[in-house]
Design a protein around this motif. Structure first.
Motif, PDB file in Angstrom:
ATOM      1  N   ASP A   1       0.701  -0.825  -0.189  1.00  0.00           N
ATOM      2  CA  ASP A   1       0.191  -0.218  -0.222  1.00  0.00           C
ATOM      3  C   ASP A   1       0.417   1.259   0.384  1.00  0.00           C
ATOM      4  OD1 ASP A   1      -1.861   2.638   1.041  1.00  0.00           O
ATOM      5  OD2 ASP A   1      -2.986   0.482   0.823  1.00  0.00           O
ATOM      6  N   ARG A   2       2.020   1.321   0.617  1.00  0.00           N
ATOM      7  CA  ARG A   2       3.207   2.757   0.926  1.00  0.00           C
ATOM      8  C   ARG A   2       3.545   3.069  -0.573  1.00  0.00           C
ATOM      9  NH1 ARG A   2       4.447   1.937   6.611  1.00  0.00           N
ATOM     10  NH2 ARG A   2       1.779   2.969   8.048  1.00  0.00           N
ATOM     11  N   ALA A   3       3.706   1.205  -0.712  1.00  0.00           N
ATOM     12  CA  ALA A   3       4.504   1.665  -2.388  1.00  0.00           C
ATOM     13  C   ALA A   3       3.715   1.779  -3.608  1.00  0.00           C
ATOM     14  CB  ALA A   3       5.397   0.498  -2.359  1.00  0.00           C
ATOM     15  N   GLY A   4       2.267   1.935  -3.000  1.00  0.00           N
ATOM     16  CA  GLY A   4       1.274   2.681  -3.969  1.00  0.00           C
ATOM     17  C   GLY A   4       1.065   1.720  -4.844  1.00  0.00           C
ATOM     18  N   ILE A   5       1.343   0.684  -4.739  1.00  0.00           N
ATOM     19  CA  ILE A   5       0.977  -0.924  -5.869  1.00  0.00           C
ATOM     20  C   ILE A   5      -0.552  -1.097  -5.913  1.00  0.00           C
ATOM     21  CG2 ILE A   5       1.890  -3.202  -6.697  1.00  0.00           C
ATOM     22  CD1 ILE A   5       4.678  -2.988  -4.593  1.00  0.00           C
ATOM     23  N   ASP A   6      -1.200  -1.021  -7.462  1.00  0.00           N
ATOM     24  CA  ASP A   6      -1.720  -1.604  -7.603  1.00  0.00           C
ATOM     25  C   ASP A   6      -2.362  -3.222  -7.379  1.00  0.00           C
ATOM     26  OD1 ASP A   6      -4.207  -1.992  -8.280  1.00  0.00           O
ATOM     27  OD2 ASP A   6      -4.533  -1.373 -10.427  1.00  0.00           O
ATOM     28  N   PRO A   7      -3.046  -3.194  -6.062  1.00  0.00           N
ATOM     29  CA  PRO A   7      -3.494  -5.419  -5.819  1.00  0.00           C
ATOM     30  C   PRO A   7      -3.484  -5.700  -7.368  1.00  0.00           C
ATOM     31  CG  PRO A   7      -4.333  -3.284  -4.244  1.00  0.00           C
ATOM     32  CD  PRO A   7      -4.173  -2.182  -5.663  1.00  0.00           C
ATOM     33  N   ASP A   8      -3.877  -4.846  -8.360  1.00  0.00           N
ATOM     34  CA  ASP A   8      -4.598  -5.462  -9.689  1.00  0.00           C
ATOM     35  C   ASP A   8      -3.231  -5.891  -9.834  1.00  0.00           C
ATOM     36  OD1 ASP A   8      -7.412  -6.374  -8.632  1.00  0.00           O
ATOM     37  OD2 ASP A   8      -7.337  -4.620  -9.624  1.00  0.00           O
ATOM     38  N   ARG A   9      -1.962  -5.394  -9.891  1.00  0.00           N
ATOM     39  CA  ARG A   9      -0.595  -5.547 -11.042  1.00  0.00           C
ATOM     40  C   ARG A   9       0.123  -6.274 -10.020  1.00  0.00           C
ATOM     41  NH1 ARG A   9      -0.367  -3.505 -15.512  1.00  0.00           N
ATOM     42  NH2 ARG A   9      -2.334  -2.052 -16.566  1.00  0.00           N
ATOM     43  N   MET A  10      -0.373  -6.417  -8.378  1.00  0.00           N
ATOM     44  CA  MET A  10       1.189  -7.124  -7.767  1.00  0.00           C
ATOM     45  C   MET A  10       0.271  -8.498  -7.967  1.00  0.00           C
ATOM     46  SD  MET A  10       2.642  -6.612  -5.685  1.00  0.00           S
ATOM     47  CE  MET A  10       4.406  -7.841  -4.283  1.00  0.00           C
ATOM     48  N   VAL A  11       1.611  -9.430  -8.363  1.00  0.00           N
ATOM     49  CA  VAL A  11       1.564 -10.991  -7.994  1.00  0.00           C
ATOM     50  C   VAL A  11       2.943 -11.306  -6.659  1.00  0.00           C
ATOM     51  CG1 VAL A  11       2.106 -12.659  -9.405  1.00  0.00           C
ATOM     52  CG2 VAL A  11       1.334 -10.890 -11.212  1.00  0.00           C
TER      53      VAL A  11
END
Lengths: 283, 271
Positions: free
Chosen positions: B37-47
Motif C-alpha cells: 500500500d505504501r509503495a503505491g502498488i495497484d493490487p491488480d498488478r501485484m503478483v
C-alpha cells in the motif's frame, strides 16, 4: 563557624548540578572547607536531581541532614516541595515559579489528569522562614537566555549566604560556558534584586486538556487463535486471556491507540478503530 | 505516516488462515500488505508467487494475483511472470526449507541475473508443515524431529549467500519488529533489481516446543534477542566480574545490509 547546608533541587536540564558547582567554588574562594554531593538522573521521568552543599571551617559529611538546610533552592515548584523536609525550621526557601509536570504524574494517558500541587507558598506556611518566590526563568529570558535561570536562582540564594559577590562572580566565570559569563553574572545580580512574587499573580498551570479519544479494539473472534501475543505486549493491559485461554478485551477504556496489538497480531484479527468524528480521524 | 487498513487486501472468505496460534508469519504478511500500500502498488498488478510450506500458504490469503507453485521453484515461476509481463510487480514468498534447501539453485540464479523480483524468505529454522524436520537454517545444537540430540551441522547464512550470488538489495528483519518490516518491505518493493529480505520468524509448534522456547509471545521476545544489536551488547555486559561468561550468542545483523545499482535482467538484448 559550624557547617552551613544548602540543598538545590530541580529537573534534569535546569542546571542544578552546574549551580551547585558554582556555589561550592564560591565557598572555596571564600576560604571555607566544602563538601558537595549530588544525585542526578531521570528527573523528567520522576527521578531526582538534587545537590547538597555543605561548607564551613570543617565539614565532615557531604550530606545535609534532614531539617538542617539553611537554604533550599527549588528550581521548580514540585521539586521544592519534594525536598522541603531537608529545610531547617526557619530556613530560607528560594523557588522559581516555573512548573514542570513530570510525565509520571500524568495518570491518564488519554487526558491530562495531573495531581500537580497548586503553586501556593501559604500551603507550607510555618514550615519555612523567608520565602523568595521569583520568576527566574522569565527574568533569564528577559536577559536573553532562559538557560541562565539557574544563575538567577543562585542570586536569590546568595542573599542568605555569607559569600562575597566577588567570590560568586569568580565561581560563575569558572563554570559557565565562556561566552555566557557576562550574561550569567548579570542574571545572578538580577536574582539578588528580584522581588518576591505574589502567588495570586501567577497564572494557573496552563495545560490544555487533550480532547478525549476513545478507541475500539475490534477483535475478529472468528480469526483469533488466542495465541496470547497481544495480551503480552499491550502496554495498558487492555487485553487478557481468560481462564479458558480465550482472548478477552478487559479494559477498552485504557486503550491509547498505539496499535501494537494490531501490527503484532499474526491472524489479522485485531483492528483499532477510532470512532468517526473523534480526534485522530475515522477509520 | 498514514495508517493502512489491510483488511481490504485480504481474501476474507478464506480466513482464518491455517497457520498455528502464535506463528509470526502472519505478522510478516501484514507488514507486507502495508508495504504494498505504501509503495503505491495497484493490487491488480501485484503478483505474489509461493512454493510449498507454511510461509507459502500465506499467499492464499492475500488479495493479489497469486501463484502457488511447486516446491522451491517459486523464483523460477516468478522469473517467467516477470519476463512475460514486466509491468507487473512480482514478489516471492518462500520459507527457509523451500528457498534454501530444495529451491537453493533457483534462488541463487534469480539473484545472479538480478531479475526485478522481491523475495521474502521466512526463516523459522525448521520444516514446520511436514513435522519439524531439521532445516539448513537450524542453529547448531537445536533440536528438531530428525535431530533429537541436537543439530550438528552449521546453519546457512542466507544473507551472505544472496550477496555472494549477486542480489542487488539484501536485508534481514525480524517478525518481532513489524514497523521495521513495513519500512524494509517498502524499500525492497521499490528497489529495481533483485531484492531479498530474510525475515526471522518463529515456529512455536515445532521449533519452540522442541527447544523449550515457549509459545508465540515468548518466541517473539526470543526473536528480538537474535538481533546482534541486542545479543552482543547483552553478552558483553559482565554482571559479576569473577565468573567466566559463556561465548557470546551469535547475533544476526539486521537491517538493509547490501544495496547496489546493477543492470536488471529483462530477457531482452540491450541496444
Amino acid at each position: 563557624m559550624s557547617a552551613r547546608g544548602v540543598v538545590l533541587a530541580g529537573v534534569g536540564g535546569q542546571g542544578v548540578v552546574l549551580a551547585s558547582a558554582v556555589l561550592a567554588e564560591a565557598a572555596l574562594q571564600s576560604g571555607f572547607e566544602v563538601k558537595q554531593s549530588e544525585v542526578h538522573g531521570m528527573a523528567q521521568r520522576g527521578g531526582a536531581v538534587v545537590s547538597h552543599i555543605r561548607y564551613g571551617d570543617t565539614v565532615a559529611s557531604p550530606i545535609v541532614p534532614l531539617a538542617t538546610a539553611d537554604v533550599l533552592a527549588g528550581f521548580e515548584w514540585a521539586e521544592a516541595l519534594r525536598w522541603l523536609p531537608y529545610l531547617a525550621p526557619g530556613g530560607a526557601l528560594v523557588v522559581d515559579a516555573r512548573r514542570i509536570v513530570p510525565p509520571g504524574a500524568c495518570r491518564d494517558h488519554r487526558r491530562w489528569g495531573v495531581p500537580y500541587p497548586p503553586l501556593d507558598p501559604t500551603s507550607i506556611a510555618g514550615r519555612t522562614g523567608a520565602v523568595v518566590l521569583i520568576d527566574a526563568t522569565g527574568i533569564a529570558g528577559t536577559l536573553g537566555n532562559v538557560k541562565a535561570a539557574n544563575s538567577v536562582v543562585m542570586g536569590a540564594v546568595s542573599r542568605f549566604l555569607d559569600l562575597s559577590d566577588a567570590a560568586w562572580e569568580k565561581a560563575i566565570a569558572r563554570f559557565v560556558p565562556p561566552r555566557t559569563v557576562d550574561l550569567n553574572i548579570e542574571a545572578f545580580h538580577a536574582g539578588q534584586q528580584a522581588e518576591t512574587l505574589d502567588p495570586a499573580d501567577i497564572p494557573e498551570l496552563g495545560l490544555d486538556p487533550l480532547p478525549e479519544r476513545h478507541y475500539h479494539i475490534d477483535v475478529n473472534e472468528a480469526w483469533c487463535k488466542d495465541c496470547g501475543i497481544c495480551p503480552s505486549i499491550c502496554p495498558e493491559f487492555c487485553l487478557a486471556l481468560d481462564d479458558a485461554h480465550r482472548l478477552v478485551v478487559v479494559d477498552e477504556e485504557a486503550c491509547t491507540g498505539c496499535r501494537l496489538c494490531e501490527v503484532l497480531c499474526p491472524d489479522f484479527a485485531i483492528r483499532i478503530v477510532t470512532p468517526v468524528g473523534a480526534q485522530g480521524g475515522a477509520r | 505516516m498514514t495508517i493502512v487498513d489491510i483488511r481490504p487486501h485480504l481474501r476474507e472468505w478464506a480466513m482464518p488462515h491455517v497457520l498455528c496460534a502464535g506463528c509470526a508469519h502472519g505478522i510478516v504478511g501484514r507488514a507486507f500488505l502495508v508495504a504494498t500500500d505504501r509503495a503505491g502498488i495497484d493490487p491488480d498488478r501485484m503478483v505474489v508467487v509461493a512454493g510449498i510450506g507454511c510461509s507459502s500458504r500465506l499467499v492464499g490469503y492475500l488479495d493479489f494475483c497469486t501463484l502457488h507453485a511447486t516446491h522451491g521453484r517459486a523464483p523460477a515461476f516468478a522469473t517467467g511472470v516477470k519476463l512475460a509481463r514486466p509491468e507487473l510487480t512480482v514478489a516471492v514468498f518462500s520459507g527457509d526449507g523451500d528457498g534454501l534447501a530444495i529451491g537453493g539453485n533457483h534462488l541463487i540464479h534469480a539473484a545472479r541475473r538480478n531479475i526485478d523480483l522481491t523475495v521474502v524468505l521466512f526463516n523459522n529454522e525448521i520444516y514446520g508443515m511436514t513435522g519439524g524436520q531439521v532445516a539448513p537454517t537450524t542453529q547448531r545444537g537445536a533440536i528438531a524431529s530428525t535431530t533429537p540430540r541436537g543439530n550438528t551441522e552449521p546453519a546457512f547464512d542466507s544473507v551472505a549467500l544472496m550477496i555472494g550470488a549477486g542480489a542487488s538489495f539484501v536485508a534481514r528483519a525480524s517478525a518481532s519488529e513489524p514497523f521495521t518490516l513495513e519500512r524494509i518491505f517498502t524499500e525492497a518493493l521499490t528497489h529495481r533489481g533483485f531484492a531479498f529480505v530474510e525475515v526471522l520468524s518463529d515456529c512455536p509448534t515445532y521449533f519452540g516446543r522442541y527447544n523449550r522456547l515457549g509459545d508465540g509471545p515468548e518466541m517473539l521476545a526470543w526473536l528480538t534477542r537474535q538481533d546482534s544489536r541486542v545479543a552482543e551488547p547483552l553478552a558483553a555486559k559482565r554482571v559479576v566480574d569473577h565468573l567466566p561468561i559463556p561465548e557470546a550468542p551469535p547475533g544476526l545483523d539486521l537491517g538493509v545490509l547490501h544495496r547496489e545499482e546493477r543492470p536488471v535482467f529483462t530477457g531482452r538484448r540491450s541496444g
